[in-house]
Design a protein around this motif. Structure first.
Motif, PDB file in Angstrom:
ATOM      1  N   MET A  11      -6.310  12.474  16.582  1.00  0.00           N
ATOM      2  CA  MET A  11      -5.176  12.316  17.487  1.00  0.00           C
ATOM      3  C   MET A  11      -5.064  10.831  17.833  1.00  0.00           C
ATOM      4  N   TRP A  12      -4.070  10.104  17.538  1.00  0.00           N
ATOM      5  CA  TRP A  12      -2.892  10.436  16.798  1.00  0.00           C
ATOM      6  C   TRP A  12      -2.665   9.328  15.806  1.00  0.00           C
ATOM      7  N   ALA A  13      -3.569   9.255  14.852  1.00  0.00           N
ATOM      8  CA  ALA A  13      -3.461   8.206  13.845  1.00  0.00           C
ATOM      9  C   ALA A  13      -4.232   8.610  12.605  1.00  0.00           C
ATOM     10  N   PHE A  14      -3.868   7.963  11.508  1.00  0.00           N
ATOM     11  CA  PHE A  14      -4.647   8.113  10.289  1.00  0.00           C
ATOM     12  C   PHE A  14      -5.454   6.840  10.092  1.00  0.00           C
ATOM     13  N   ASP A  15      -6.676   7.010   9.656  1.00  0.00           N
ATOM     14  CA  ASP A  15      -7.520   5.865   9.339  1.00  0.00           C
ATOM     15  C   ASP A  15      -7.852   5.965   7.853  1.00  0.00           C
ATOM     16  N   PRO A  16      -7.534   4.998   6.993  1.00  0.00           N
ATOM     17  CA  PRO A  16      -6.900   3.707   7.293  1.00  0.00           C
ATOM     18  C   PRO A  16      -5.388   3.826   7.514  1.00  0.00           C
ATOM     19  N   PRO A  17      -4.842   3.012   8.447  1.00  0.00           N
ATOM     20  CA  PRO A  17      -3.416   3.095   8.727  1.00  0.00           C
ATOM     21  C   PRO A  17      -2.536   2.494   7.625  1.00  0.00           C
ATOM     22  N   VAL A  18      -3.058   1.471   6.943  1.00  0.00           N
ATOM     23  CA  VAL A  18      -2.278   0.845   5.868  1.00  0.00           C
ATOM     24  C   VAL A  18      -3.157   0.737   4.631  1.00  0.00           C
ATOM     25  N   VAL A  19      -2.640   1.246   3.520  1.00  0.00           N
ATOM     26  CA  VAL A  19      -3.374   1.157   2.253  1.00  0.00           C
ATOM     27  C   VAL A  19      -2.503   0.388   1.275  1.00  0.00           C
ATOM     28  N   LYS A  20      -3.111  -0.623   0.639  1.00  0.00           N
ATOM     29  CA  LYS A  20      -2.344  -1.386  -0.347  1.00  0.00           C
ATOM     30  C   LYS A  20      -2.885  -1.103  -1.736  1.00  0.00           C
ATOM     31  N   ILE A  21      -1.987  -0.811  -2.673  1.00  0.00           N
ATOM     32  CA  ILE A  21      -2.407  -0.554  -4.050  1.00  0.00           C
ATOM     33  C   ILE A  21      -1.395  -1.193  -5.000  1.00  0.00           C
ATOM     34  N   PRO A  22      -1.802  -1.461  -6.237  1.00  0.00           N
ATOM     35  CA  PRO A  22      -0.852  -2.028  -7.188  1.00  0.00           C
ATOM     36  C   PRO A  22       0.002  -0.945  -7.843  1.00  0.00           C
ATOM     37  N   LYS A  23       1.165  -1.346  -8.299  1.00  0.00           N
ATOM     38  CA  LYS A  23       2.076  -0.424  -8.986  1.00  0.00           C
ATOM     39  C   LYS A  23       1.378   0.192 -10.205  1.00  0.00           C
ATOM     40  N   GLY A  38       7.009  -0.612  -3.172  1.00  0.00           N
ATOM     41  CA  GLY A  38       7.673  -0.304  -1.908  1.00  0.00           C
ATOM     42  C   GLY A  38       6.706   0.302  -0.921  1.00  0.00           C
ATOM     43  N   GLU A  39       7.253   0.625   0.247  1.00  0.00           N
ATOM     44  CA  GLU A  39       6.414   1.217   1.285  1.00  0.00           C
ATOM     45  C   GLU A  39       6.634   2.718   1.333  1.00  0.00           C
ATOM     46  N   PHE A  40       5.560   3.450   1.272  1.00  0.00           N
ATOM     47  CA  PHE A  40       5.625   4.913   1.371  1.00  0.00           C
ATOM     48  C   PHE A  40       5.086   5.319   2.742  1.00  0.00           C
ATOM     49  N   ASP A  41       5.909   6.008   3.503  1.00  0.00           N
ATOM     50  CA  ASP A  41       5.449   6.458   4.824  1.00  0.00           C
ATOM     51  C   ASP A  41       4.647   7.737   4.690  1.00  0.00           C
ATOM     52  N   VAL A  42       3.595   7.805   5.489  1.00  0.00           N
ATOM     53  CA  VAL A  42       2.787   9.014   5.558  1.00  0.00           C
ATOM     54  C   VAL A  42       3.001   9.599   6.945  1.00  0.00           C
ATOM     55  N   LEU A  43       3.377  10.862   7.009  1.00  0.00           N
ATOM     56  CA  LEU A  43       3.652  11.458   8.311  1.00  0.00           C
ATOM     57  C   LEU A  43       2.791  12.690   8.560  1.00  0.00           C
ATOM     58  N   CYS A  44       2.481  12.882   9.835  1.00  0.00           N
ATOM     59  CA  CYS A  44       1.829  14.130  10.236  1.00  0.00           C
ATOM     60  C   CYS A  44       2.941  15.140  10.470  1.00  0.00           C
ATOM     61  N   HIS A  45       2.894  16.279   9.801  1.00  0.00           N
ATOM     62  CA  HIS A  45       3.960  17.262   9.936  1.00  0.00           C
ATOM     63  C   HIS A  45       3.457  18.561  10.570  1.00  0.00           C
ATOM     64  N   GLU A  46       2.331  18.465  11.289  1.00  0.00           N
ATOM     65  CA  GLU A  46       1.824  19.651  11.980  1.00  0.00           C
ATOM     66  C   GLU A  46       1.708  19.250  13.443  1.00  0.00           C
ATOM     67  N   VAL A  88       2.872  -0.190  -2.025  1.00  0.00           N
ATOM     68  CA  VAL A  88       2.676  -0.357  -3.471  1.00  0.00           C
ATOM     69  C   VAL A  88       3.257  -1.707  -3.870  1.00  0.00           C
ATOM     70  N   MET A  89       2.411  -2.552  -4.444  1.00  0.00           N
ATOM     71  CA  MET A  89       2.811  -3.934  -4.732  1.00  0.00           C
ATOM     72  C   MET A  89       2.820  -4.197  -6.227  1.00  0.00           C
TER      73      MET A  89
END
Ligand code: CUA
Length: 265
Positions: free
Chosen positions: A64-76, A120-128, A143-144
């Motif tokens: 509650m109420w976050a994901f760890d890690p909050p930002v993940v960077k990966i290559p295309k 681009g940036e992909f949003d991750v959402l909690c849907h529950e 994604v870079m």
């Protein structure tokens, strides 16, 4: 009478075996209490593991109420394996624009694989629905272009290891307030732009006059901040729910947070 005696003897015998088995398991086989999955590596904290340039593994720890890690960077073009668990209640986990849609369930690890073929940036959402901070619970996957990714990767490496030596002895020696904010999920409930979320905004918190839920007016000082982190609920600002979790924080981490809050005028 005869049968009752037999029943008592048999049940006492079974009870004796049962208790002996428990004692033997605990003392002889060293089987302790079950451990929470989020108390053991590799799910203690969120992390990104790089296998090759095009293969990554991400461990998400939701709370509650976050994901760890909050930002993940990966290559295309990278293939990413997602492993997901929760340290409190059930959360949802959907990466928008992909078909990754998981549930983060306490005590279990869920898995999905995705290939990211566009930048681009992909949003991750909690849907529950998971409590008052549910609507703020999100993360990001960036994604870079591979070149761009390599550059930032080298830069981060340079920052982490300034003189080529690894400083593993004292984890507090290179304290980064942003890392603390992420790990403790502070910004899932407190904004930095003055808008109220689950909790009061961090912006201008030092020296602000707040009305407490018992009607008293309090000017927020450094010691109030420290007390509130140690004992959430010690001070509850009127209009907000008493839902802040207890956070384990070292003195250095606490000092870093206090300095950070002072800077948010
Ligand atoms: Cu987590 Cu909704």
């Amino acid at each position: 009478m005869k049968y009752e005696k037999i029943v008592v003897i048999v049940s006492s015998f079974l009870l004796f075996i049962f208790i002996s088995a428990i004692i033997y398991a605990a003392a002889g086989l060293k089987i302790g209490l079950p451990t929470c999955i989020t108390d053991i590596a590799p799910f203690k904290e969120g992390k990104v593991i790089k296998h090759t340039d095009q293969k990554y593994e991400v461990h998400y720890n939701s709370k509650m109420w976050a994901f760890d890690p909050p930002v993940v960077k990966i290559p295309k073009g990278a293939t990413v394996d997602f492993y997901l668990t929760s340290q409190d209640v059930t959360h949802g986990f959907q990466i928008l624009s992909t078909n990754v849609n998981l549930m983060a369930v306490p005590g279990t690890v869920n898995y999905a694989r995705a290939v990211f073929n566009r930048t681009g940036e992909f949003d991750v959402l909690c849907h529950e629905y998971c409590g008052v901070g549910h609507q703020n619970m999100s993360a990001k996957i960036v994604v870079m272009e591979p070149d761009e990714f390599k550059n930032q990767e080298n830069q981060t490496a340079a920052v982490n290891v300034p003189d080529g030596s690894e400083e593993k002895s004292d984890p507090d020696s290179k304290i980064d307030v942003n890392v603390i904010l992420q790990q403790k999920a502070c910004l899932g409930c407190h904004s930095v732009d003055g808008s109220p979320m689950v909790g009061p905004s961090f912006k201008g918190i030092m020296g602000r006059v707040e009305e407490m839920d018992d009607g008293t007016k309090v000017t927020i000082t450094e010691s109030h901040i420290r007390e509130s982190i140690k004992k959430p609920g010690a001070l509850v600002v009127k209009g907000f729910a008493n839902v802040m979790p207890i956070l384990e924080m070292s003195d250095k981490e606490m000092n870093a947070i206090v300095e950070y809050l002072k800077s948010l005028k």
